[in-house]
Design a protein around this motif. Structure first.
Motif, PDB file in Angstrom:
ATOM      1  N   HIS A   8       0.942  -1.417   0.073  1.00 13.32           N
ATOM      2  CA  HIS A   8      -0.007   0.079  -0.033  1.00 13.32           C
ATOM      3  C   HIS A   8       0.796   1.421  -0.010  1.00 13.32           C
ATOM      4  O   HIS A   8       0.156   2.355   0.001  1.00 13.32           O
ATOM      5  CB  HIS A   8      -0.807  -0.013   1.072  1.00 13.32           C
ATOM      6  CG  HIS A   8      -0.415  -0.237   2.593  1.00 13.32           C
ATOM      7  ND1 HIS A   8       0.254   0.822   3.231  1.00 13.32           N
ATOM      8  CD2 HIS A   8      -0.069  -1.156   3.119  1.00 13.32           C
ATOM      9  CE1 HIS A   8       0.822   0.542   4.469  1.00 13.32           C
ATOM     10  NE2 HIS A   8       0.565  -1.041   4.365  1.00 13.32           N
ATOM     11  N   ILE A   9       1.994   1.116  -0.017  1.00 10.71           N
ATOM     12  CA  ILE A   9       3.049   2.520  -0.093  1.00 10.71           C
ATOM     13  C   ILE A   9       3.706   2.336  -1.353  1.00 10.71           C
ATOM     14  O   ILE A   9       4.199   1.534  -1.839  1.00 10.71           O
ATOM     15  CB  ILE A   9       3.950   2.511   1.222  1.00 10.71           C
ATOM     16  CG1 ILE A   9       3.095   2.344   2.706  1.00 10.71           C
ATOM     17  CG2 ILE A   9       4.897   3.688   1.147  1.00 10.71           C
ATOM     18  CD1 ILE A   9       3.969   2.123   3.814  1.00 10.71           C
ATOM     19  N   PRO A  10       3.595   3.682  -1.836  1.00  9.84           N
ATOM     20  CA  PRO A  10       4.220   3.982  -3.095  1.00  9.84           C
ATOM     21  C   PRO A  10       5.752   3.590  -3.024  1.00  9.84           C
ATOM     22  O   PRO A  10       6.372   3.903  -1.891  1.00  9.84           O
ATOM     23  CB  PRO A  10       3.967   5.229  -3.545  1.00  9.84           C
ATOM     24  CG  PRO A  10       2.667   5.520  -2.793  1.00  9.84           C
ATOM     25  CD  PRO A  10       2.930   4.978  -1.478  1.00  9.84           C
ATOM     26  N   ILE A  11       6.344   2.811  -4.093  1.00  8.05           N
ATOM     27  CA  ILE A  11       7.746   2.676  -3.920  1.00  8.05           C
ATOM     28  C   ILE A  11       8.674   3.720  -3.567  1.00  8.05           C
ATOM     29  O   ILE A  11       9.701   3.433  -3.182  1.00  8.05           O
ATOM     30  CB  ILE A  11       8.127   1.700  -5.343  1.00  8.05           C
ATOM     31  CG1 ILE A  11       9.255   0.901  -4.848  1.00  8.05           C
ATOM     32  CG2 ILE A  11       8.311   2.654  -6.612  1.00  8.05           C
ATOM     33  CD1 ILE A  11       9.291  -0.307  -5.958  1.00  8.05           C
ATOM     34  N   GLN A  78      13.891   5.016  -7.935  1.00  2.00           N
ATOM     35  CA  GLN A  78      13.827   6.243  -8.973  1.00  2.00           C
ATOM     36  C   GLN A  78      14.207   5.251 -10.117  1.00  2.00           C
ATOM     37  O   GLN A  78      13.779   5.962 -11.300  1.00  2.00           O
ATOM     38  CB  GLN A  78      14.989   7.193  -8.659  1.00  2.00           C
ATOM     39  CG  GLN A  78      14.662   8.204  -7.736  1.00  2.00           C
ATOM     40  CD  GLN A  78      14.571   7.396  -6.109  1.00  2.00           C
ATOM     41  OE1 GLN A  78      15.519   6.555  -5.855  1.00  2.00           O
ATOM     42  NE2 GLN A  78      13.577   7.942  -5.105  1.00  2.00           N
ATOM     43  N   ASN A  79      14.960   4.456 -10.286  1.00  3.35           N
ATOM     44  CA  ASN A  79      15.331   3.668 -11.538  1.00  3.35           C
ATOM     45  C   ASN A  79      14.705   2.464 -11.942  1.00  3.35           C
ATOM     46  O   ASN A  79      14.921   1.771 -12.855  1.00  3.35           O
ATOM     47  CB  ASN A  79      17.006   3.502 -11.762  1.00  3.35           C
ATOM     48  CG  ASN A  79      17.534   2.659 -10.740  1.00  3.35           C
ATOM     49  OD1 ASN A  79      17.035   1.640 -10.230  1.00  3.35           O
ATOM     50  ND2 ASN A  79      18.846   2.609 -10.925  1.00  3.35           N
ATOM     51  N   ILE A  80      13.970   1.801 -10.935  1.00  7.02           N
ATOM     52  CA  ILE A  80      13.323   0.672 -11.038  1.00  7.02           C
ATOM     53  C   ILE A  80      12.442   0.379 -12.480  1.00  7.02           C
ATOM     54  O   ILE A  80      12.536  -0.572 -13.206  1.00  7.02           O
ATOM     55  CB  ILE A  80      12.461   0.130  -9.828  1.00  7.02           C
ATOM     56  CG1 ILE A  80      12.027  -1.277 -10.223  1.00  7.02           C
ATOM     57  CG2 ILE A  80      11.385   1.071  -9.563  1.00  7.02           C
ATOM     58  CD1 ILE A  80      12.934  -2.448 -10.152  1.00  7.02           C
ATOM     59  N   ARG A  81      11.749   1.404 -12.722  1.00  3.69           N
ATOM     60  CA  ARG A  81      10.916   1.384 -13.836  1.00  3.69           C
ATOM     61  C   ARG A  81      11.700   1.405 -15.155  1.00  3.69           C
ATOM     62  O   ARG A  81      11.267   0.531 -16.141  1.00  3.69           O
ATOM     63  CB  ARG A  81       9.861   2.417 -13.717  1.00  3.69           C
ATOM     64  CG  ARG A  81       8.872   2.171 -13.004  1.00  3.69           C
ATOM     65  CD  ARG A  81       7.715   3.213 -12.608  1.00  3.69           C
ATOM     66  NE  ARG A  81       6.633   2.531 -11.912  1.00  3.69           N
ATOM     67  CZ  ARG A  81       6.648   3.262 -10.595  1.00  3.69           C
ATOM     68  NH1 ARG A  81       7.463   3.948 -10.340  1.00  3.69           N
ATOM     69  NH2 ARG A  81       5.721   2.867 -10.007  1.00  3.69           N
ATOM     70  N   ALA A  92      11.128  -9.365  -6.679  1.00  5.44           N
ATOM     71  CA  ALA A  92      10.096  -8.638  -5.996  1.00  5.44           C
ATOM     72  C   ALA A  92      10.215  -7.100  -6.368  1.00  5.44           C
ATOM     73  O   ALA A  92       8.998  -6.694  -6.172  1.00  5.44           O
ATOM     74  CB  ALA A  92      10.596  -8.973  -4.452  1.00  5.44           C
ATOM     75  N   TYR A  93      11.086  -6.636  -6.490  1.00  5.15           N
ATOM     76  CA  TYR A  93      11.431  -5.198  -6.721  1.00  5.15           C
ATOM     77  C   TYR A  93      10.567  -5.005  -7.902  1.00  5.15           C
ATOM     78  O   TYR A  93       9.604  -3.927  -7.880  1.00  5.15           O
ATOM     79  CB  TYR A  93      12.620  -4.606  -6.914  1.00  5.15           C
ATOM     80  CG  TYR A  93      13.695  -4.394  -5.642  1.00  5.15           C
ATOM     81  CD1 TYR A  93      13.247  -3.747  -4.796  1.00  5.15           C
ATOM     82  CD2 TYR A  93      14.642  -5.372  -5.614  1.00  5.15           C
ATOM     83  CE1 TYR A  93      14.232  -3.585  -3.881  1.00  5.15           C
ATOM     84  CE2 TYR A  93      15.525  -5.179  -4.398  1.00  5.15           C
ATOM     85  CZ  TYR A  93      15.194  -4.479  -3.448  1.00  5.15           C
ATOM     86  OH  TYR A  93      16.026  -4.269  -2.261  1.00  5.15           O
TER      87      TYR A  93
END
Length: 145
Positions: A8-11, A78-81, A92-93
């Motif tokens: 429920h918390i934004p990454i 910040q760079n995961i996407r 999991a990320y």
């Protein structure tokens, strides 16, 4: 850590402790990947970065990994996407960034950090160090994850 924070918390609003806790400890991100073209999907090999402990699936130089290996990509909220395609579908990320559930074997669900190994979802019995493989032979180690 906040209860069920990954649900429920934004990454980008996770604490550092929560961010680190998302890692399932599989070691797959430390496998060497090959890519034919800039737009093609990367292929995973069973060859791991020299700094991956292939028994524990933990980085031997985690705090200084970027200094020790300049092409190491440090995953951040910040760079995961941008780089999620370089991560396995089970990461999991990646799953959290895509707003998907964590696998039932993930330690945040099981409360057991070894569940990733016990369920054969890590590279523990698969990976070999890059120090044992000639770079020109990497394509012989391509595999499906």
């Amino acid at each position: 850590m906040r209860k069920n924070f990954w649900k429920h918390i934004p990454i980008t609003e996770l604490t550092n402790e929560e961010w680190e806790a998302i890692c399932d400890g599989c070691g797959k991100c430390c496998l060497i990947k090959l890519q034919e073209h800039a737009k093609s999907a990367p292929c995973f090999t069973s060859v791991a970065c020299e700094f991956l402990n292939t028994k524990s699936c933990k980085c031997k130089v985690y705090r200084s990994r970027k200094q020790k290996k300049n092409d190491c990509i440090i995953l951040t909220p910040q760079n995961i996407r941008k780089i999620k395609d370089w991560l396995p579908n089970t990461c999991a990320y990646r799953l959290v960034s895509e707003k998907k559930d964590l696998p039932e074997w993930h330690h945040l669900n099981t409360k057991n950090y070894n569940s990733v190994h016990l369920t054969n979802n890590s590279v523990q019995k698969l990976a070999i160090s890059e120090l044992l493989v000639d770079e020109e032979d990497l394509e012989n180690f391509v595999m499906d994850l």
